[in-house]
Design an enzyme around this catalytic site. Structure first.
Site, short mmCIF file in Angstrom:
data_model
loop_
_atom_site.label_atom_id
_atom_site.label_comp_id
_atom_site.label_asym_id
_atom_site.label_seq_id
_atom_site.Cartn_x
_atom_site.Cartn_y
_atom_site.Cartn_z
N ASP A 145 -9.02 4.07 -4.49
CA ASP A 145 -10.15 4.33 -3.58
C ASP A 145 -10.96 5.58 -3.90
OD1 ASP A 145 -8.45 6.41 -2.60
OD2 ASP A 145 -7.60 5.07 -1.10
N HIS B 33 -3.39 3.30 -11.14
CA HIS B 33 -3.82 1.90 -11.02
C HIS B 33 -5.33 1.77 -11.15
CE1 HIS B 33 0.18 0.95 -8.73
NE2 HIS B 33 0.36 1.16 -10.02
N CYS C 65 -15.37 -8.66 -22.80
CA CYS C 65 -15.75 -7.72 -23.88
C CYS C 65 -15.57 -6.26 -23.47
CB CYS C 65 -17.19 -7.97 -24.30
SG CYS C 65 -18.42 -7.51 -23.07
N CYS D 190 -21.90 -10.68 -22.80
CA CYS D 190 -21.20 -11.87 -23.30
C CYS D 190 -21.07 -12.97 -22.25
CB CYS D 190 -19.83 -11.47 -23.83
SG CYS D 190 -18.66 -11.08 -22.52
N ALA E 276 -0.87 3.74 -0.86
CA ALA E 276 -1.88 3.24 0.07
C ALA E 276 -1.76 3.86 1.47
CB ALA E 276 -1.77 1.73 0.15
P1 NAD Z 1 2.17 -0.20 0.04
O1 NAD Z 1 1.14 -0.95 0.86
O2 NAD Z 1 3.17 -0.99 -0.69
O3 NAD Z 1 2.97 0.78 0.98
C1 NAD Z 1 2.32 1.67 1.82
C2 NAD Z 1 3.37 2.46 2.56
O4 NAD Z 1 2.70 3.42 3.34
C3 NAD Z 1 4.22 1.60 3.51
O5 NAD Z 1 5.59 1.83 3.23
C4 NAD Z 1 3.85 2.12 4.89
O6 NAD Z 1 4.96 2.23 5.75
C5 NAD Z 1 3.31 3.50 4.60
N1 NAD Z 1 2.28 3.93 5.54
C6 NAD Z 1 1.39 3.20 6.24
N2 NAD Z 1 0.60 3.99 6.96
C7 NAD Z 1 1.00 5.27 6.72
C8 NAD Z 1 0.58 6.54 7.16
N3 NAD Z 1 -0.43 6.65 8.00
N4 NAD Z 1 1.22 7.64 6.68
C9 NAD Z 1 2.25 7.54 5.82
N5 NAD Z 1 2.72 6.35 5.38
C10 NAD Z 1 2.08 5.23 5.81
O7 NAD Z 1 1.35 0.77 -0.92
P2 NAD Z 1 1.73 1.33 -2.36
O8 NAD Z 1 3.15 1.74 -2.40
O9 NAD Z 1 0.66 2.28 -2.68
O10 NAD Z 1 1.59 0.07 -3.30
C11 NAD Z 1 0.57 -0.89 -3.08
C12 NAD Z 1 -0.34 -1.21 -4.25
O11 NAD Z 1 -1.57 -1.62 -3.68
C13 NAD Z 1 -0.67 -0.07 -5.16
O12 NAD Z 1 -0.59 -0.53 -6.43
C14 NAD Z 1 -2.13 0.29 -4.84
O13 NAD Z 1 -2.87 0.39 -6.02
C15 NAD Z 1 -2.67 -0.87 -4.08
N6 NAD Z 1 -3.42 -0.48 -2.85
C16 NAD Z 1 -4.28 0.57 -2.91
C17 NAD Z 1 -4.97 0.92 -1.76
C18 NAD Z 1 -5.91 2.11 -1.85
O14 NAD Z 1 -6.44 2.40 -2.89
N7 NAD Z 1 -6.11 2.83 -0.73
C19 NAD Z 1 -4.79 0.24 -0.58
C20 NAD Z 1 -3.92 -0.85 -0.57
C21 NAD Z 1 -3.22 -1.19 -1.73
#
Ligand code: NAD
Length: 362
Positions: free
Chosen positions: A225, A240, A251, A269, A145
Site C-alpha cells: 500500500d 511483496h 514484456c 505488445c 496487513a
Molecule cells: P494477514 O491478513 O495474513 O494477517 C493480518 C494479521 O493482522 C492478522 O493476524 C490479524 O489478526 C492482524 N490484525 C488485524 N488488524 C490488526 C490491527 N489493527 N493491529 C494489529 N494486528 C492486526 O496479513 P499478512 O500477514 O500481511 O499477509 C497477507 C498478504 O496479503 C501479504 O502478502 C500482503 O502482501 C497482502 N496484503 C497486503 C495488504 C496491504 O498492503 N495493506 C492488505 C491485505 C493483504
C-alpha cells in the site's frame, strides 16, 4: 494529626518504620509551596493516649519549603520514594506523579502499586518492548496487513478481509493472471480503488518517527500500500512489491495505473497489464529480500507488527535474527511461541503507548 503550618498532604508514602508526607501550602504569590514531613508512625503506635502530646516530637514539622512540585519530589529522594508504598496521592497530582514514575521507571521494583495510586492503567509488556527498542542498536520492523487496517484497508485473513468471499491466495496468482484475467483484474482493480483517499495511520507515523530518531534501522513490509513511505519512512523493503505501479505481464514494460484500471492492453505488445505486486506463486523481489535478510541478520531486535505470518518466505525472517524478537498482533498466530515477547492488541492502540514510554526515556 495536628500540624502547626496551614498545609495539606498531597502524597503519603510508607516505608519501613514510618511514612513521609509531601505537603503543600499557599504561597504569597498565589501558587503553592511544597515541603516534606516525616512521621515515625511505628513508634507513635506504641504510645498510649495520655502520651499523645509526645507525638509532635515524633512528627517532623515541614521546614524547608520549595516553590515547585518537581522540587518537592526531589525532597523525597532521601526517602528513596521509588521504593516506598504510595498510601495516598491527591487526585490533582496523580498525573504529575505518574510522569515522575515514568521518567524514573528503572528505579522501581514494581510499578503496579504506583499505577493504581495514580489511577492509570499500564501494561508492563509495553514497557518491556519500549526498553528493548531503546537498548537495541539495530532494530528491524516487519509489517503485515494488520498495521494498515486502521487506515481503512482490510487485511486478508481477519473476518471481513475477504473479497467476494474468495480466498485471495487463489486469485492473486500467476495462474489466475494467465487463466482468469477477468477475475484477477477485478480483484486488483478493487484493491487499487480501495486505497484511494486512504492515508497512513498513527502506527505508520510512529515507525517513521522512530526511523528518524535512529531507533529502527529498516522496515521490511509485506504490504503493497505504500503507507510507510507516505508516512515518511525511507528505508522500506517492499517484500511483496507495490500496488501503486503497473507493468506488462508479457514484456515487463511499465504502464500507468489508469491503463490497468481501464483494462487497456500493453502499448508495446498488447499483453495484459498487472500491478507490480508479488503474487502468491512468485518469488520475492531479490533486492528487497536480500536487504531485509541482511538487516535482520545483524539486528539486535526484530519487531513484527500486524502479520499472521502465514505467508512464506516472509514468515521466515523473524527467525533470522540472533537478537530478540517481539510481535504485536491482534490475534494469536501459529508463530507466537517462537517470539521472546508477544503483545496482543491493535497496533494503533499499543504503538502510541509504547512510543510514550520510548520518548519518556530518550
Ligand atoms: P494477514 O491478513 O495474513 O494477517 C493480518 C494479521 O493482522 C492478522 O493476524 C490479524 O489478526 C492482524 N490484525 C488485524 N488488524 C490488526 C490491527 N489493527 N493491529 C494489529 N494486528 C492486526 O496479513 P499478512 O500477514 O500481511 O499477509 C497477507 C498478504 O496479503 C501479504 O502478502 C500482503 O502482501 C497482502 N496484503 C497486503 C495488504 C496491504 O498492503 N495493506 C492488505 C491485505 C493483504
Amino acid at each position: 494529626m495536628h500540624m502547626a503550618t496551614n498545609s495539606e498532604t498531597i502524597i503519603t508514602l510508607g516505608f519501613e518504620g514510618g511514612s513521609v508526607d509531601l505537603r503543600r501550602k499557599p504561597s504569597t504569590d498565589g501558587t503553592w509551596e511544597y515541603a516534606v514531613s516525616r512521621n515515625e508512625s511505628a513508634m507513635a503506635d506504641l504510645l498510649s493516649e495520655e502520651d499523645e502530646d509526645l507525638i509532635p516530637m515524633l512528627v517532623s514539622e515541614p521546614k524547608h519549603w520549595v516553590p515547585s512540585f518537581d522540587e518537592g519530589m526531589r525532597l523525597l529522594e532521601p526517602y528513596h520514594w521509588q521504593r516506598c508504598t504510595p498510601y495516598q496521592i491527591h487526585p490533582e497530582y496523580r498525573n504529575h506523579v505518574w510522569d515522575h514514575v515514568v521518567a524514573d521507571r528503572h528505579s522501581f521494583r514494581s510499578m503496579d502499586r504506583w499505577a493504581r495510586a495514580c489511577g492509570v492503567s499500564y501494561r508492563p509488556d509495553l514497557v518491556t518492548l519500549a526498553d528493548w527498542i531503546l537498548a537495541s542498536r539495530s532494530t528491524v520492523v516487519l509489517t503485515g496487513a494488520g498495521i494498515s487496517v486502521a487506515s481503512g484497508l482490510p487485511d486478508f485473513r481477519s473476518p471481513g478481509g475477504w473479497w467476494r468471499n474468495i480466498d485471495p491466495t487463489t486469485v492473486a496468482t500467476v495462474v489466475a493472471l494467465h487463466q482468469d484475467y477477468d477475475t484477477f483484474h477485478a480483484f486488483y482493480s478493487h484493491r487499487i480503488r480501495a486505497l484511494e483517499g486512504l492515508i497512513p495511520n498513527p502506527s505508520h507515523e510512529i515507525l517513521a518517527k522512530w526511523e528518524g530518531q535512529g531507533l529502527i534501522s529498516a522496515i521490511a513490509t509485506q504490504n503493497v500500500d505504500g503507507f510507510h513511505q507516505m508516512a515518511g519512512a525511507t528505508t522500506v523493503y517492499e517484500l511483496h512489491g507495490s500496488i501503486k505501479s503497473v507493468r506488462c505481464s508479457s514484456c515487463n514494460q511499465p504502464a500507468t495505473v489508469e491503463a490497468f484500471l481501464s483494462k487497456t492492453p500493453c502499448a508495446h505488445c498488447a499483453g495484459d497489464l498487472r500491478p507490480n505486486v508479488t503474487l502468491f506463486d512468485e518469488s520475492l523481489p531479490q533486492d528487497a529480500w536480500e536487504n531485509a535478510m541482511k538487516a535482520i541478520s545483524v539486528s539486535e531486535l526484530v519487531l513484527v507488527i500486524g502479520s499472521s505470518l502465514n505467508v512464506y518466505p516472509a514468515n521466515r525472517l523473524p527467525r533470522m535474527t540472533n537478537g530478540l524478537s517481539a510481535a504485536i498482533n491482534l490475534e494469536e498466530t501459529a508463530m507466537d511461541s517462537g517470539f521472546n515477547l508477544v503483545i496482543h492488541g491493535k497496533a494503533e492502540d499499543v504503538l502510541p503507548e509504547i512510543d510514550q514510554w520510548v520518548q519518556s526515556s530518550r
